[in-house]
Design an enzyme around this catalytic site. Sequence first.
Site, PDB file in Angstrom:
ATOM      1  N   SER A  81       0.807  -1.248  -0.058  1.00  0.00           N
ATOM      2  CA  SER A  81      -0.005  -0.112   0.148  1.00  0.00           C
ATOM      3  C   SER A  81       0.969   1.292  -0.155  1.00  0.00           C
ATOM      4  O   SER A  81       1.679   1.446  -0.913  1.00  0.00           O
ATOM      5  CB  SER A  81      -0.695   0.012   1.103  1.00  0.00           C
ATOM      6  OG  SER A  81      -1.976   0.856   0.990  1.00  0.00           O
ATOM      7  N   ASP A 115     -10.225  -3.421  -5.038  1.00  0.00           N
ATOM      8  CA  ASP A 115      -9.715  -2.901  -4.094  1.00  0.00           C
ATOM      9  C   ASP A 115     -10.444  -1.663  -3.617  1.00  0.00           C
ATOM     10  O   ASP A 115     -10.872  -0.746  -4.474  1.00  0.00           O
ATOM     11  CB  ASP A 115      -8.033  -2.477  -4.371  1.00  0.00           C
ATOM     12  CG  ASP A 115      -7.567  -1.793  -3.267  1.00  0.00           C
ATOM     13  OD1 ASP A 115      -8.083  -1.311  -2.299  1.00  0.00           O
ATOM     14  OD2 ASP A 115      -6.319  -2.165  -3.203  1.00  0.00           O
ATOM     15  N   HIS A 135      -8.142  -5.259  -0.790  1.00  0.00           N
ATOM     16  CA  HIS A 135      -6.775  -4.474  -0.444  1.00  0.00           C
ATOM     17  C   HIS A 135      -6.147  -5.115   0.399  1.00  0.00           C
ATOM     18  O   HIS A 135      -6.335  -5.394   1.629  1.00  0.00           O
ATOM     19  CB  HIS A 135      -7.485  -3.000   0.299  1.00  0.00           C
ATOM     20  CG  HIS A 135      -6.028  -1.883   0.614  1.00  0.00           C
ATOM     21  ND1 HIS A 135      -5.517  -1.363  -0.531  1.00  0.00           N
ATOM     22  CD2 HIS A 135      -5.437  -1.957   1.636  1.00  0.00           C
ATOM     23  CE1 HIS A 135      -4.354  -0.711  -0.166  1.00  0.00           C
ATOM     24  NE2 HIS A 135      -4.476  -0.767   1.134  1.00  0.00           N
TER      25      HIS A 135
END
Length: 331
Positions: free
Chosen positions: A139, A267, A295
Site C-alpha cells: 500500500s 480494491d 486491499h
Amino acid sequence: MLYQAPWWLPGGNLQTIYAALRSKRYLAEAPSFSRERWTTPDDDFVDVDFARHASADDAPLLVVFHGLEGSSASHYAEAFADVARVRGWACAVPHFRGCSGEINRAPRAYHSGDFEEIDWILRRFRRQHAGPLFAVGISLGGNALMRWAGEMESAAGEVVAAVASVCSPLDLVASGHAIGRGFNRLVYTRMFLSSMVPKALKKLEQHPGLFNADALLAARDLYAFDNIFTAPLHGFQNTDDYWSRASAKPHLRRIAVAALAVNALNDPFIPPASLPQAADVSAAVTLWQPPEGGHVGFPSAPFPGHVRAMPEAVCGFFAAQVEAAQNQHHG
C-alpha cells in the site's frame, strides 16, 4: 497473477477485512522478530525487525515496507516472513517513523512519497547483506518504493535485484478521494485516524506549535489530516501538492530495475480507472491486476483462508528475476 477468491468471501471489502482480522498467515509457528534501532541521517531513528528464522549468509534478503499505520505484526508482514522462511530467505521489516510502538523524535513522521527514507534504508541493507536484495512495499510503502525506483532509474539495480508494490495507491489523488467516501469513510478512514490522530498529538507535545491541535481534532478524513499534519511537516504546501508530487504513477516509465505492481481490481481504496496500464510503465515493470483480492487481502481457500497466495506470487516473481540474471550470466 492467477488468483481466485473463496466463494464464501465475495467482494473487495470482505476480502480486505477478513484477511486483516481472521486469516491464517503462516504454516507452522508465528514468525518472531529481533529488533535493531537504526539512527537516521537527521539523528532520529527507525526500528527494523529481522525475522529470527535461519538463512544462509548469501541467501536473498526480503525487505517488507509496511502500509499506512502497519508494522511487523501486520497480517501481510507475517505472511511474507513465513514465505521467506520456507524459501530459506532472510526477511526484515523496517518501520516507518512512529510505527514501531514508540514515537520518533524529529518534527516529522512518514508519508507516501518518502523515497529518501527508502533510499537510505535500502542502501544500509545492501551494505550489510551479501545476497540478493528484494524489496516489497505494501500500500503506502509500495507507492514510496516505486517512487524510489523511478527516481533512481538505472542506479536502483546497484541496490536491489527487484522491487514490488502490492495494492499501492500509485495515483494518490484518486485513492485519497476514494477512501474519503461512503463505506470507506465510515470504516477505513475512521480506523486509520484512530491511531494517526493520537500519534500526531504526541508529536505536538514534543514540538509545541508544530500545527493547530483544534484543526487536527476536527479532521474527519485523510485529506483534512494530511492538510494539517502530513503535508506541512514533510515540505509540501497542502494535501493537493502532497498527493500529486508523491504519487509514483507518473514515474513508472523511469523504472529500470525489475518491478512488479500488483493491484486487485476490486480494491475498495483504489479506483480501477486510476491504475497504471502498459503505456504508463517502462518495459521493466510487470502489471498484475487480478479481478479480486481486495486491499492487501487475497485470502485463499480452503477455509480458514490463508493469505499466502499473494506473498508466494510476489516471491516467485523475485526468484525468477535472480534465476534469469544467473542464466544470462552463465549464458
